[in-house]
Design a protein around this motif. Structure first.
Motif, mmCIF file in Angstrom:
data_model
loop_
_atom_site.group_PDB
_atom_site.id
_atom_site.type_symbol
_atom_site.label_atom_id
_atom_site.label_comp_id
_atom_site.label_asym_id
_atom_site.label_seq_id
_atom_site.Cartn_x
_atom_site.Cartn_y
_atom_site.Cartn_z
ATOM 1 N N ASN A 26 40.454 45.032 22.999
ATOM 2 C CA ASN A 26 39.363 45.578 23.818
ATOM 3 C C ASN A 26 39.865 46.459 24.955
ATOM 4 O OD1 ASN A 26 37.186 44.453 22.414
ATOM 5 N ND2 ASN A 26 37.316 42.526 23.551
ATOM 6 N N PHE A 27 41.149 46.330 25.304
ATOM 7 C CA PHE A 27 41.674 47.132 26.412
ATOM 8 C C PHE A 27 41.567 48.624 26.108
ATOM 9 C CE2 PHE A 27 45.185 49.139 28.819
ATOM 10 C CZ PHE A 27 44.827 48.751 30.103
ATOM 11 N N SER A 28 41.852 49.009 24.896
ATOM 12 C CA SER A 28 41.796 50.427 24.523
ATOM 13 C C SER A 28 40.493 50.792 23.828
ATOM 14 C CB SER A 28 42.981 50.783 23.615
ATOM 15 O OG SER A 28 43.003 49.948 22.465
ATOM 16 N N PHE A 64 42.956 41.488 27.646
ATOM 17 C CA PHE A 64 41.817 41.968 26.841
ATOM 18 C C PHE A 64 42.181 42.293 25.396
ATOM 19 C CE2 PHE A 64 40.290 42.787 31.177
ATOM 20 C CZ PHE A 64 39.041 42.198 31.100
ATOM 21 N N LEU A 74 36.943 49.196 33.975
ATOM 22 C CA LEU A 74 37.360 47.823 34.297
ATOM 23 C C LEU A 74 36.914 47.506 35.712
ATOM 24 C CD1 LEU A 74 38.944 45.153 33.938
ATOM 25 C CD2 LEU A 74 40.990 46.385 34.685
ATOM 26 N N LYS A 128 34.866 46.500 30.729
ATOM 27 C CA LYS A 128 35.640 45.257 30.862
ATOM 28 C C LYS A 128 35.450 44.694 32.268
ATOM 29 C CE LYS A 128 38.599 48.023 29.038
ATOM 30 N NZ LYS A 128 37.878 48.634 27.908
ATOM 31 N N VAL A 157 47.449 46.828 35.665
ATOM 32 C CA VAL A 157 46.554 47.508 34.728
ATOM 33 C C VAL A 157 47.327 48.708 34.191
ATOM 34 C CG1 VAL A 157 44.314 48.608 34.391
ATOM 35 C CG2 VAL A 157 44.558 46.776 36.085
ATOM 36 N N ALA A 209 46.549 43.412 32.256
ATOM 37 C CA ALA A 209 45.196 43.561 31.715
ATOM 38 C C ALA A 209 45.197 43.880 30.230
ATOM 39 C CB ALA A 209 44.443 44.633 32.484
ATOM 40 N N SER A 210 46.212 44.575 29.738
ATOM 41 C CA SER A 210 46.294 44.875 28.311
ATOM 42 C C SER A 210 46.434 43.593 27.497
ATOM 43 C CB SER A 210 47.465 45.814 28.031
ATOM 44 O OG SER A 210 47.582 46.086 26.648
ATOM 45 N N MET A 260 44.027 52.466 29.026
ATOM 46 C CA MET A 260 42.735 51.788 29.012
ATOM 47 C C MET A 260 41.611 52.772 28.745
ATOM 48 S SD MET A 260 40.798 49.656 32.024
ATOM 49 C CE MET A 260 40.057 51.139 32.717
#
Length: 293
Positions: A80-82, A77, A119, A87, A111, A73-74, A115
């Motif tokens: 935007n992941f952090s 995105f 999500l 999400k 994942v 997932a990192s 984050m």
């Protein structure tokens, strides 16, 4: 970034957050339309809409996956992941995400930690873990299947209308056969045959292929004596005929497990359908899940 929770708000503020083509109209900004994402539940999908409905709203980052392996997932995105924005990850019907290989422990989707915000994983397709390796001959343990999803961050919701399935565990190896007894007399040693080797276990079912049966065991060896003469063989066969026998054959290896199932015998455990590491998550399931929980 999100819109403010109080004070003056106008159509340009809404457009700056959600986008849209000029000239802007309020009717562009119904929820689940072209611009306003589904996380903004206070905005109606039709009917009367008011500027006050947009207080505290934020455009979510949305990603839709196609057939692929070992997703993270990192990476999906990016920055935007952090970031502190919601999400949404969509796996459509007919799409499969899988952990590749056998004995790798690979997951279909990870994942990782780090984050921010939330999500929502919306699965209408299939998420599969990798299969476990079969155990070696002579009783080797089978390998564990890989998990379908691995979650290391809080605030994740999995909404499943499809299938989420951990990989099958590898089958345990078959046991070795028994050797015949040893008998001694008149300086002659009579050896029973060596036991046959046990067969290897079969691999478990995973994204890359089906489960397999175990290999057959080896045959037992024939009897021998230290003298290696016809007279010694005659002696051994009569002094203790129960010693002068072939070893027993090795046992066949056990079959690997199907999706969500442990391998046979001393087999490995199935993978988790959702595996976590020190975090909690929410599962909304109306589909199929297979594996450990």
């Amino acid at each position: 970034m999100g819109l403010q929770s109080s004070g003056a708000i106008d159509l340009q503020d809404v457009a700056d957050e959600f986008g849209g083509d000029t000239p802007h109209g309020i009717s562009e900004y119904y929820r689940n339309g072209s611009y306003v994402t589904e996380n903004n539940t206070g905005i109606p999908t039709s009917g009367t809409i008011d500027m006050a409905d947009f207080y505290g709203t934020v455009r979510a980052a949305i990603a839709t996956l196609s057939n692929s392996t070992n997703q993270n997932a990192s990476s999906i995105f990016g920055s935007n992941f952090s970031s502190n924005i919601p999400k949404i990850l969509i796996i459509p019907s007919g799409v499969e995400i899988g952990g590749s290989g056998f004995g790798t422990g690979n997951r279909g989707l990870t994942v990782p930690s780090g984050m921010s915000s939330t999500l929502d994983i919306q699965n209408a397709g299939t998420i599969s873990g990798s299969g476990g390796n079969g155990g070696g001959g002579n009783g080797g343990a089978g390998g564990q299947g890989g998990s379908a999803i691995f979650i290391q961050s809080n605030n994740v919701t999995v909404t499943n209308t499809g299938t989420i399935r951990g990989g099958g565990g590898g089958g345990g190896g078959g046991g070795a056969g028994s050797s015949g007894n040893t008998q001694t007399g008149y300086n002659i040693q009579c050896y029973g045959g060596a036991g046959g080797s046990g067969g290897a276990g079969g691999r478990g079912q995973g994204y890359d292929g089906s489960a397999q049966g175990g290999s057959g065991g080896g045959s037992g060896g024939g009897p021998t004596s230290n003298a290696q003469t016809n007279q010694a063989a005659w002696f051994c066969a009569r002094i203790n005929p129960h010693s002068w026998q072939n070893g027993s054959g090795g046992q066949s290896g056990n079959s690997g497990g199907g999706f969500g199932q442990a391998g046979g015998g001393n087999g490995g455990q199935a993978g988790y359908y959702v595996e976590t590491s020190g975090v909690s998550y929410t599962l909304n399931n109306s589909g199929t899940v297979q594996g450990r929980s």
